[in-house]
Structure formats: C-alpha cells, structure tokens
Enzyme design. Structure first.
Site, PDB file in Angstrom:
ATOM      1  N   ARG A 172       0.807  -1.227   0.000  1.00 62.53           N
ATOM      2  CA  ARG A 172       0.000   0.000   0.000  1.00 62.53           C
ATOM      3  C   ARG A 172       0.846   1.287   0.000  1.00 62.53           C
ATOM      4  O   ARG A 172       0.455   2.297   0.594  1.00 62.53           O
ATOM      5  CB  ARG A 172      -0.958   0.021   1.203  1.00 62.53           C
ATOM      6  N   CYS A 221     -10.427   0.530   3.293  1.00 64.46           N
ATOM      7  CA  CYS A 221      -9.835   0.052   4.555  1.00 64.46           C
ATOM      8  C   CYS A 221      -9.149   1.196   5.278  1.00 64.46           C
ATOM      9  O   CYS A 221      -8.383   1.945   4.682  1.00 64.46           O
ATOM     10  CB  CYS A 221      -8.826  -1.067   4.282  1.00 64.46           C
ATOM     11  N   GLU A 291      -4.115   3.123   6.740  1.00 62.89           N
ATOM     12  CA  GLU A 291      -3.882   3.056   5.294  1.00 62.89           C
ATOM     13  C   GLU A 291      -4.363   4.367   4.661  1.00 62.89           C
ATOM     14  O   GLU A 291      -3.761   4.888   3.740  1.00 62.89           O
ATOM     15  CB  GLU A 291      -4.665   1.872   4.695  1.00 62.89           C
TER      16      GLU A 291
HETATM   17  C1  LIG Z   1     -15.589   0.945  -1.272  1.00 60.01           C
HETATM   18  C2  LIG Z   1     -14.081   1.017  -1.388  1.00 60.01           C
HETATM   19  C3  LIG Z   1     -13.367  -0.135  -1.686  1.00 60.01           C
HETATM   20  C4  LIG Z   1     -11.971  -0.097  -1.788  1.00 60.01           C
HETATM   21  N1  LIG Z   1     -11.295  -1.243  -2.052  1.00 60.01           N
HETATM   22  C5  LIG Z   1      -9.940  -1.214  -2.124  1.00 60.01           C
HETATM   23  C6  LIG Z   1      -9.222  -2.433  -2.379  1.00 60.01           C
HETATM   24  O1  LIG Z   1      -9.775  -3.500  -2.572  1.00 60.01           O
HETATM   25  N2  LIG Z   1      -7.863  -2.336  -2.434  1.00 60.01           N
HETATM   26  C7  LIG Z   1      -7.194  -1.155  -2.256  1.00 60.01           C
HETATM   27  O2  LIG Z   1      -5.955  -1.161  -2.325  1.00 60.01           O
HETATM   28  N3  LIG Z   1      -7.872  -0.018  -2.011  1.00 60.01           N
HETATM   29  C8  LIG Z   1      -9.203  -0.006  -1.947  1.00 60.01           C
HETATM   30  N4  LIG Z   1      -9.891   1.149  -1.681  1.00 60.01           N
HETATM   31  C9  LIG Z   1      -9.144   2.386  -1.445  1.00 60.01           C
HETATM   32  C10 LIG Z   1      -8.955   3.287  -2.674  1.00 60.01           C
HETATM   33  O3  LIG Z   1     -10.042   3.133  -3.581  1.00 60.01           O
HETATM   34  C11 LIG Z   1      -7.645   3.008  -3.408  1.00 60.01           C
HETATM   35  O4  LIG Z   1      -6.535   3.249  -2.586  1.00 60.01           O
HETATM   36  C12 LIG Z   1      -7.536   3.899  -4.657  1.00 60.01           C
HETATM   37  O5  LIG Z   1      -6.517   3.419  -5.453  1.00 60.01           O
HETATM   38  C13 LIG Z   1      -7.268   5.366  -4.328  1.00 60.01           C
HETATM   39  O6  LIG Z   1      -7.370   6.113  -5.538  1.00 60.01           O
HETATM   40  P1  LIG Z   1      -7.926   7.606  -5.544  1.00 60.01           P
HETATM   41  O7  LIG Z   1      -7.793   8.124  -6.915  1.00 60.01           O
HETATM   42  O8  LIG Z   1      -9.258   7.674  -4.947  1.00 60.01           O
HETATM   43  O9  LIG Z   1      -6.851   8.317  -4.612  1.00 60.01           O
HETATM   44  P2  LIG Z   1      -7.158   9.437  -3.501  1.00 60.01           P
HETATM   45  O10 LIG Z   1      -7.928   8.837  -2.386  1.00 60.01           O
HETATM   46  O11 LIG Z   1      -7.699  10.644  -4.141  1.00 60.01           O
HETATM   47  O12 LIG Z   1      -5.680   9.716  -3.007  1.00 60.01           O
HETATM   48  C14 LIG Z   1      -4.974   8.766  -2.235  1.00 60.01           C
HETATM   49  C15 LIG Z   1      -3.525   9.251  -2.097  1.00 60.01           C
HETATM   50  O13 LIG Z   1      -2.897   9.196  -3.376  1.00 60.01           O
HETATM   51  C16 LIG Z   1      -2.367  10.468  -3.733  1.00 60.01           C
HETATM   52  N5  LIG Z   1      -2.516  10.621  -5.179  1.00 60.01           N
HETATM   53  C17 LIG Z   1      -3.650  10.443  -5.917  1.00 60.01           C
HETATM   54  N6  LIG Z   1      -3.378  10.631  -7.218  1.00 60.01           N
HETATM   55  C18 LIG Z   1      -2.058  10.936  -7.304  1.00 60.01           C
HETATM   56  C19 LIG Z   1      -1.187  11.264  -8.384  1.00 60.01           C
HETATM   57  N7  LIG Z   1      -1.615  11.299  -9.654  1.00 60.01           N
HETATM   58  N8  LIG Z   1       0.119  11.534  -8.107  1.00 60.01           N
HETATM   59  C20 LIG Z   1       0.566  11.500  -6.835  1.00 60.01           C
HETATM   60  N9  LIG Z   1      -0.203  11.202  -5.775  1.00 60.01           N
HETATM   61  C21 LIG Z   1      -1.498  10.934  -6.002  1.00 60.01           C
HETATM   62  C22 LIG Z   1      -3.228  11.464  -2.961  1.00 60.01           C
HETATM   63  O14 LIG Z   1      -2.574  12.713  -2.797  1.00 60.01           O
HETATM   64  C23 LIG Z   1      -3.431  10.716  -1.647  1.00 60.01           C
HETATM   65  O15 LIG Z   1      -2.301  10.857  -0.815  1.00 60.01           O
HETATM   66  C24 LIG Z   1     -11.287   1.138  -1.586  1.00 60.01           C
HETATM   67  C25 LIG Z   1     -12.009   2.301  -1.316  1.00 60.01           C
HETATM   68  C26 LIG Z   1     -13.398   2.249  -1.213  1.00 60.01           C
HETATM   69  C27 LIG Z   1     -14.149   3.515  -0.909  1.00 60.01           C
END
Ligand SMILES: Cc1cc2nc3c(=O)[nH]c(=O)nc-3n(C[C@H](O)[C@H](O)[C@H](O)COP(=O)(O)OP(=O)(O)OC[C@H]3O[C@@H](n4cnc5c(N)ncnc54)[C@H](O)[C@@H]3O)c2cc1C
Length: 298
Positions: A172, A221, A291
């Site tokens: 992660r 999570c 996380e």
């Molecule tokens: C219902 C649900 C189920 C989920 N299931 C999983 C799962 O099975 N496995 C899992 O690993 N995660 C899961 N997640 C968590 C999440 O969806 C993942 O971590 C996802 O990849 C985050 O992407 P995001 O674009 O929403 O990032 P954000 O939440 O917007 O950002 C997360 C972090 O990444 C950074 N970031 C985002 N984009 C960039 C970029 N382009 N460059 C640099 N930094 C950046 C942000 O600044 C922040 O620190 C789940 C979430 C939900 C709500």
C-alpha cells in the site's frame, strides 16, 4: 490571498474556497483554498512551479477514495488531473494510462481491447494515479506488479520517467519524491479472451459486494493489515463492529471499514480510529497503522 488568486491565470479551471467533501467517497471534509483542475502537462508544470515558488501547500486529489479530509479543510490547493490525463492507449500489450483515468473506465477499456492483468482492481473506486500511489491491491494482486514505467512531474515542474527497476514500492505505498505528481503509467498486460476478462471482473465485483460495504460512504480500509494478520479480523474480534461515534460507524460487514452514516464529521472518524487503535494495542499489543491518507490535519 493575492498569490492564490493568480492561480486562475495558470490554470483556468480553478475555483476558490471549495468544499472537498463532495470530491471524496467519505463525503467528509472542509474547504481547500483552491481546487485546480489541470487539463494538460504544461498547465500542471506551470502550476507546480508557481506553488513551489510561492510555498503554497498542495496535494493531488484522485477520486478521494482513500482520504480523510479534516473538518477545517486544507490550507492550500487540491489538484485534480483532467483532460489529457484521462486518456488511455495500448499497443502490443502495453497499456498507457493517464493518472486521472477512473479504474472503472480502465477496466472497461481492458475488456474491450482484450487486455488482462488488472482485473483484481474491479470495484476499487479510485483513479490510476491514486491506485499507483497507494499501490492498491486486492485478491492477491498489487498494481505495482503490473507497472512497467511511470511518468512523474516533480515540484519544480521537471518531467521524470521512472522505469520499473527504479521504483520503490511496498504494501500500500509507492515511494515517489515528495510533492511529485504521477501523470502517466505504462502497464504490462497479457492479450486475452474478452469474455474471460469480463467474467473475472464480474466475479471479483460479486466477491467485493459480499465482503465490503461498497454501497456505503467510506474510504475503503482504514488500517493496513499488520504482518501475518488482518486488521478487519482483529477489530471484529475486539467486538468493535457497529461501534459508533456521531454518524461514523465501524461497518458490520467489514470491520476495517468506517462508514459515514450521513452526517459524520472528520473528528467523529478520528475519534473512532483512536478507539480502535487503543483497543487493539491493549488487547493484542499491535500498533495498527492507517492506510487512509489524512489531509489537512497538521
Ligand atoms: C468501497 C471502497 C473499496 C476499496 N477497495 C480497495 C481495495 O480493494 N484495495 C485497495 O488497495 N484499495 C481499496 N480502496 C481504497 C482506494 O479506492 C484506493 O486506494 C484507490 O486506489 C485510491 O485512488 P484515488 O484516486 O481515490 O486516490 P485518492 O484517495 O484521491 O488519493 C490517495 C492518495 O494518493 C495520492 N494521489 C492520488 N493521485 C495521485 C497522483 N496522480 N500523483 C501522486 N499522488 C497521487 C493522494 O494525494 C493521496 O495521498 C477502496 C475504497 C473504497 C471507498
């Protein structure tokens, strides 16, 4: 504030005093000084150079599906990658994805083009950039296993390519320079039968629906799994399922999820996180590590 107002000359899609809650899956969080939606590389480079020069804090907001934004918001700029960063292309099994692409769109493209390898991301509501930054994973797969190369822009507006062997990543987390923005990702895929890819994706979504509250407001999570255990199992065994502070509740379906039942504040979630951490530390001697990323809490 004058310095902030200059931003609209660099990034025309800038809005000021923007509440971030609607941009997160938790639907929690106060205002950022500005929200900049950058449409192309030049805009992003100019924006980063300006923010760095003027020492204005910033962060990248993907789909906001792994963040908790504080009730007092973020004293700085939230950057979203749109336009040029929402494109996909593929050739000879290499899939090129802009960091602003939604995972669901990426998977639809994979089905259409018979590209296999990322099916395990099904149901993850993030962007490519967020998934790479978080090294998102599920069902035994991790995004970074499939990444061949990354393009990032550092805080000085310099574009850097990182080959797989140069990438440092762990459970992660992918290590990139502080303040750097992931803009493009190259994935190594296998050419495969479209129907089979679709079937696998549907299967994973079905499993996810059974085990995670994916239709509720959450940030996925809350804690990383500690070595040789599952955070969710520890929280469940500690009897914390259903524990509620304000409108924030430990999910009955998956104890590592906190759900916003409607009007939860970030401070409700933080109090619940503390209760969980303290209980697991007392009971099992394990220090649970979050996380989710905390925005605007310093
Ligand atoms: C219902 C649900 C189920 C989920 N299931 C999983 C799962 O099975 N496995 C899992 O690993 N995660 C899961 N997640 C968590 C999440 O969806 C993942 O971590 C996802 O990849 C985050 O992407 P995001 O674009 O929403 O990032 P954000 O939440 O917007 O950002 C997360 C972090 O990444 C950074 N970031 C985002 N984009 C960039 C970029 N382009 N460059 C640099 N930094 C950046 C942000 O600044 C922040 O620190 C789940 C979430 C939900 C709500």
């Amino acid at each position: 504030m004058k310095k902030i107002h200059q931003l609209k000359y660099i990034c025309p899609n800038t809005r000021f005093n923007v509440t971030l809650a609607p941009y997160t899956t938790f639907k929690i969080g106060g205002k950022a000084w500005a929200l900049c939606e950058v449409m192309n590389l030049k805009e992003l480079k100019d924006l980063l150079i300006y923010l760095t020069q003027e020492q204005i804090p910033y962060f990248v907001l993907g789909k906001g599906s792994n963040v908790l934004v504080s009730d007092s918001g973020f004293k700085g700029v939230a950057i979203r990658l749109r336009g040029e960063f929402e494109k996909l292309d593929s050739k000879d099994g290499i899939l090129t994805a802009g960091a602003g692409v939604n995972i669901s769109y990426l998977l639809r493209y994979c089905i259409k083009n018979g590209l296999s390898g990322l099916e395990f991301l099904a149901g993850i509501p993030g962007t490519v950039g967020g998934a790479v930054f978080m090294n998102a994973g599920a069902f035994g797969g991790e995004v970074l296993d499939k990444v061949e190369k990354l393009m990032i822009v550092n805080p000085f507006g310099e574009v850097i390519l990182k080959e797989k062997k140069e990438l440092e990543f762990s459970y992660r987390r992918t290590r990139i320079d502080k303040g750097a923005v992931i803009v493009n990702v190259w994935f190594s895929m296998k050419l495969y039968n479209r129907k089979e890819i679709k079937k696998r994706i549907s299967f994973y979504i079905k499993l996810k629906k059974q085990s995670q509250p994916i239709n509720c407001l959450s940030a996925g999570c809350i804690f990383k799994n500690p070595k040789e255990d599952y955070a969710g199992a520890l929280i469940e065994k500690a009897g914390l399922k259903g524990r509620r502070i304000g409108d924030a509740e430990v999910s009955e379906l998956h104890a590592n999820f906190i759900i916003n039942k409607g009007n939860s504040s970030a401070s409700d979630v933080m109090r619940l996180i503390k209760i969980i951490k303290d209980k697991i530390k007392d009971k099992d001697g394990i220090e649970l590590e979050p996380e989710i990323q905390f925005i605007g809490f310093d």
